[in-house]
Design an enzyme around this catalytic site. Structure first.
Site, PDB file in Angstrom:
ATOM      1  N   GLU A 224      -8.963  23.769  15.400  1.00 52.91           N
ATOM      2  CA  GLU A 224      -8.451  24.635  16.478  1.00 52.91           C
ATOM      3  C   GLU A 224      -8.083  25.952  15.808  1.00 52.91           C
ATOM      4  O   GLU A 224      -7.020  26.061  15.201  1.00 52.91           O
ATOM      5  CB  GLU A 224      -7.218  23.997  17.135  1.00 52.91           C
ATOM      6  CG  GLU A 224      -7.488  22.656  17.817  1.00 52.91           C
ATOM      7  CD  GLU A 224      -8.216  22.812  19.135  1.00 52.91           C
ATOM      8  OE1 GLU A 224      -8.346  23.940  19.640  1.00 52.91           O
ATOM      9  OE2 GLU A 224      -8.682  21.785  19.657  1.00 52.91           O
ATOM     10  N   CYS A 258      -2.279  31.969  19.699  1.00 53.60           N
ATOM     11  CA  CYS A 258      -3.716  31.945  19.381  1.00 53.60           C
ATOM     12  C   CYS A 258      -4.556  32.469  20.541  1.00 53.60           C
ATOM     13  O   CYS A 258      -5.639  33.009  20.321  1.00 53.60           O
ATOM     14  CB  CYS A 258      -4.140  30.529  19.026  1.00 53.60           C
ATOM     15  SG  CYS A 258      -3.716  29.324  20.278  1.00 53.60           S
TER      16      CYS A 258
HETATM   17  P1  NAD Z   1      -2.561  29.093   8.525  1.00 54.57           P
HETATM   18  O1  NAD Z   1      -4.010  28.763   8.553  1.00 54.57           O
HETATM   19  O2  NAD Z   1      -2.081  30.091   7.543  1.00 54.57           O
HETATM   20  O3  NAD Z   1      -1.661  27.787   8.288  1.00 54.57           O
HETATM   21  C1  NAD Z   1      -1.837  26.579   9.003  1.00 54.57           C
HETATM   22  C2  NAD Z   1      -1.531  25.434   8.097  1.00 54.57           C
HETATM   23  O4  NAD Z   1      -2.401  25.453   6.969  1.00 54.57           O
HETATM   24  C3  NAD Z   1      -0.102  25.411   7.552  1.00 54.57           C
HETATM   25  O5  NAD Z   1       0.408  24.087   7.663  1.00 54.57           O
HETATM   26  C4  NAD Z   1      -0.276  25.832   6.093  1.00 54.57           C
HETATM   27  O6  NAD Z   1       0.674  25.227   5.238  1.00 54.57           O
HETATM   28  C5  NAD Z   1      -1.657  25.347   5.740  1.00 54.57           C
HETATM   29  N1  NAD Z   1      -2.307  26.191   4.714  1.00 54.57           N
HETATM   30  C6  NAD Z   1      -2.155  27.528   4.530  1.00 54.57           C
HETATM   31  N2  NAD Z   1      -2.925  27.965   3.498  1.00 54.57           N
HETATM   32  C7  NAD Z   1      -3.576  26.879   3.004  1.00 54.57           C
HETATM   33  C8  NAD Z   1      -4.524  26.670   1.946  1.00 54.57           C
HETATM   34  N3  NAD Z   1      -4.954  27.674   1.169  1.00 54.57           N
HETATM   35  N4  NAD Z   1      -4.987  25.413   1.726  1.00 54.57           N
HETATM   36  C9  NAD Z   1      -4.564  24.389   2.514  1.00 54.57           C
HETATM   37  N5  NAD Z   1      -3.682  24.541   3.527  1.00 54.57           N
HETATM   38  C10 NAD Z   1      -3.178  25.745   3.775  1.00 54.57           C
HETATM   39  O7  NAD Z   1      -2.234  29.515  10.012  1.00 54.57           O
HETATM   40  P2  NAD Z   1      -0.894  30.109  10.572  1.00 54.57           P
HETATM   41  O8  NAD Z   1      -0.676  31.474   9.986  1.00 54.57           O
HETATM   42  O9  NAD Z   1       0.215  29.126  10.483  1.00 54.57           O
HETATM   43  O10 NAD Z   1      -1.284  30.260  12.120  1.00 54.57           O
HETATM   44  C11 NAD Z   1      -1.972  31.345  12.597  1.00 54.57           C
HETATM   45  C12 NAD Z   1      -3.396  31.024  12.946  1.00 54.57           C
HETATM   46  O11 NAD Z   1      -3.478  29.826  13.693  1.00 54.57           O
HETATM   47  C13 NAD Z   1      -4.001  32.096  13.819  1.00 54.57           C
HETATM   48  O12 NAD Z   1      -5.300  32.398  13.380  1.00 54.57           O
HETATM   49  C14 NAD Z   1      -4.040  31.456  15.189  1.00 54.57           C
HETATM   50  O13 NAD Z   1      -5.006  31.986  16.060  1.00 54.57           O
HETATM   51  C15 NAD Z   1      -4.321  30.035  14.834  1.00 54.57           C
HETATM   52  N6  NAD Z   1      -3.911  29.131  15.906  1.00 54.57           N
HETATM   53  C16 NAD Z   1      -4.872  28.461  16.608  1.00 54.57           C
HETATM   54  C17 NAD Z   1      -4.498  27.634  17.669  1.00 54.57           C
HETATM   55  C18 NAD Z   1      -5.503  26.865  18.472  1.00 54.57           C
HETATM   56  O14 NAD Z   1      -5.101  25.947  19.166  1.00 54.57           O
HETATM   57  N7  NAD Z   1      -6.771  27.191  18.428  1.00 54.57           N
HETATM   58  C19 NAD Z   1      -3.149  27.492  17.978  1.00 54.57           C
HETATM   59  C20 NAD Z   1      -2.206  28.191  17.226  1.00 54.57           C
HETATM   60  C21 NAD Z   1      -2.594  28.996  16.178  1.00 54.57           C
END
Ligand code: NAD
Length: 470
Positions: A224, A258
């Site tokens: 997602e 998002c």
């Molecule tokens: P992110 O990808 O930075 O983090 C999400 C998760 O991934 C966290 O738990 C984090 O600890 C982990 N993570 C971060 N870097 C990592 C790495 N290098 N290796 C492994 N795991 C890692 O996202 P965010 O900043 O928390 O959220 C923002 C993004 O999420 C935006 O792009 C938004 O559009 C998207 N989003 C999508 C939906 C959906 O339902 N489609 C909903 C909410 C947010």
């Protein structure tokens, strides 16, 4: 009374404990506890109480981490997730019932059945922006489907994540669900392990890391992701109503949603009328100047710097908000609208994920459709129009996770609609029954009679000419 302004330190799960935690919930799965629909219902009820009994604590935690107004937290997060848990609790027996395939005379005697079985032990990785809705919501589907689960929640919202950890561990069976906290090192460890399904919600870059890690174990994944969700305005629409709904969808959670409208496409000769409507709506929705106590703030100083930098380098013209009242100490940027933005502007490169809304003038609705199609498929596409011809033109001429007419954001909470992306915005569907389906294996089954060989005995060798003639 607790001090609701003191910063919370989130305790990270020691990396060496992560495999032990996975093994515990895997053992929980093989214990067979969740074969019982009654036990699933009990765990779902506990999940509901974990939220319901702690509403004020959650409201305070969101205020601390994101500066969110409690009403916004109720509407966007707690209310939605409670409904989702209740639906899973009430429907689990119906959803779990085996199904018969369509009737076919030649197969009916074989008693074919589709069994709804849990995938096993699943991993749910959630982002910071709606950390309860996007972890606990899908968890309800996973438990309803009979899975045990590990939640990896965001390190960027320490108060909320600490509270989610506390209540999940207090209210639910630790053989059924455990929470892992941490940042990259912890998530990397989690991803080295084998799971039976991974649901990842977050940014596209990390989504690819997750999909690659899952591929090593042939683990199914749902991604997602986010992206730039366009919003097309047909000038013949009611601009006042449109402006109010657009600003709400962008302003909620300070644009860290998002499906927030990322940018507006409007025919060039109507941009001025739209700006006027947006200014009037802004004055109506926020009669006093926005401050960090009346509007959500960015999640971190790094997020503040990123959004500040893209606003300060735009070549467009700020018509609402702007940087003069922004405050790094408060991680606060007011809702900012920028007009006359070009397709290659700093505001048009990546998902904005902050309280800034560019307006890109185009020549026509057809031009807007072309603009959308030249970019990756978005998670949501918005159209404000009362003209069915325009709606059809956009819907039939584009692809996106969802298409929403004359509204923003709230389609994601509409009962019965799947939530998911396409192309760069991800794959897989969740919320409600779709979450149950995501975590369910459809196990084909049949139960053959002894006498059937009289009818299909020709399949057995030797393959004689006599059998061929039949
Ligand atoms: P992110 O990808 O930075 O983090 C999400 C998760 O991934 C966290 O738990 C984090 O600890 C982990 N993570 C971060 N870097 C990592 C790495 N290098 N290796 C492994 N795991 C890692 O996202 P965010 O900043 O928390 O959220 C923002 C993004 O999420 C935006 O792009 C938004 O559009 C998207 N989003 C999508 C939906 C959906 O339902 N489609 C909903 C909410 C947010």
């Amino acid at each position: 009374m607790s001090d609701t302004t003191a910063p919370v330190t989130l305790t990270y799960t020691p990396v060496e404990e992560i495999e032990v935690i996975r093994d515990q919930v895997r053992k929980g799965f093989y214990s067979g506890k969740l074969k019982s629909i009654e036990y699933r219902k009990y765990q779902l009820a506990q999940l509901g109480y974990a939220i319901q009994d702690n509403l004020d604590k959650f409201r305070d935690a969101f205020k601390l981490d994101l500066g969110r107004n409690p009403l916004e937290t109720d509407f966007m997060e707690l209310g939605t997730v409670l409904k989702e848990i209740k639906e899973a609790h009430d429907k689990v027996a119906e959803w779990s019932r085996s199904e018969k395939p369509p009737f076919a005379l030649e197969f009916v005697a074989m008693r074919p059945v589709i069994r709804k079985e849990p995938k096993g032990t699943v991993l749910i990785i959630a982002p910071f922006n709606y950390p309860v809705a996007l972890s606990v919501g899908p968890l309800a589907g996973a438990i309803a489907a009979g899975n045990t689960a590990v939640l990896k929640i965001s390190e960027q919202t320490p108060a909320v994540s600490a509270l989610v950890t506390e209540v999940i561990h207090k209210y639910l069976d630790s053989d059924v669900v455990r929470v892992v906290n941490g940042a990259v090192a912890e998530t990397t460890k989690v991803l080295e392990l084998q799971w039976d399904h991974i649901l990842y919600t977050g940014g596209e870059r990390v989504g690819r890391i997750v999909a690659m890690a899952a591929a090593k174990h042939t683990t199914p994944v749902s991604l997602e992701l986010g992206g730039k969700s366009p919003l097309i305005v047909d000038p013949k629409t009611d601009l006042q109503t449109a402006a109010r709904r657009i600003l709400w969808g962008k302003g909620v959670n300070a644009g860290q949603t998002c499906v927030a409208p990322d940018y507006i496409l409007v025919p060039r000769d109507s941009q001025a009328k739209l700006v006027e409507a947006l200014q009037a709506a802004h004055a109506q929705l926020w009669p006093n100047p926005l401050t960090s106590s009346t509007f959500s703030h960015l999640v971190s100083e790094a997020a503040f710097d990123r959004v500040h930098s893209i606003i300060s380098t735009t070549t467009g013209t700020v018509v609402i908000g702007g940087l003069p009242t922004a405050s790094k100490a408060d991680k606060f940027i007011p809702l900012t609208v920028v007009k006359d933005v070009k397709g290659d502007d700093s505001l048009m490169r990546d998902e904005l994920f902050g309280p800034v809304l560019p307006i890109v003038p185009v020549d026509s609705i057809e031009d807007a459709v072309k603009f959308v199609n030249e970019r990756p498929h978005p998670l949501a596409l918005y159209v404000f129009s009362n003209d069915q011809g325009v709606k059809d033109k956009v819907a039939n001429g584009t692809q996106s996770g969802a298409i929403c007419f004359n509204e923003t954001v709230i389609h994601s909470g509409v009962y019965g609609l799947p939530f998911g992306g396409t192309g760069n915005s991800g794959y897989g569907y969740h919320t409600g029954k779709y979450s149950f389906d995501m975590f369910t294996h459809l196990r084909a089954s049949m139960d053959q009679h002894g006498w059937i060989d009289m009818m299909i005995g020709a399949r057995f060798p030797p393959y004689t000419e006599q059998k061929r003639a039949k």
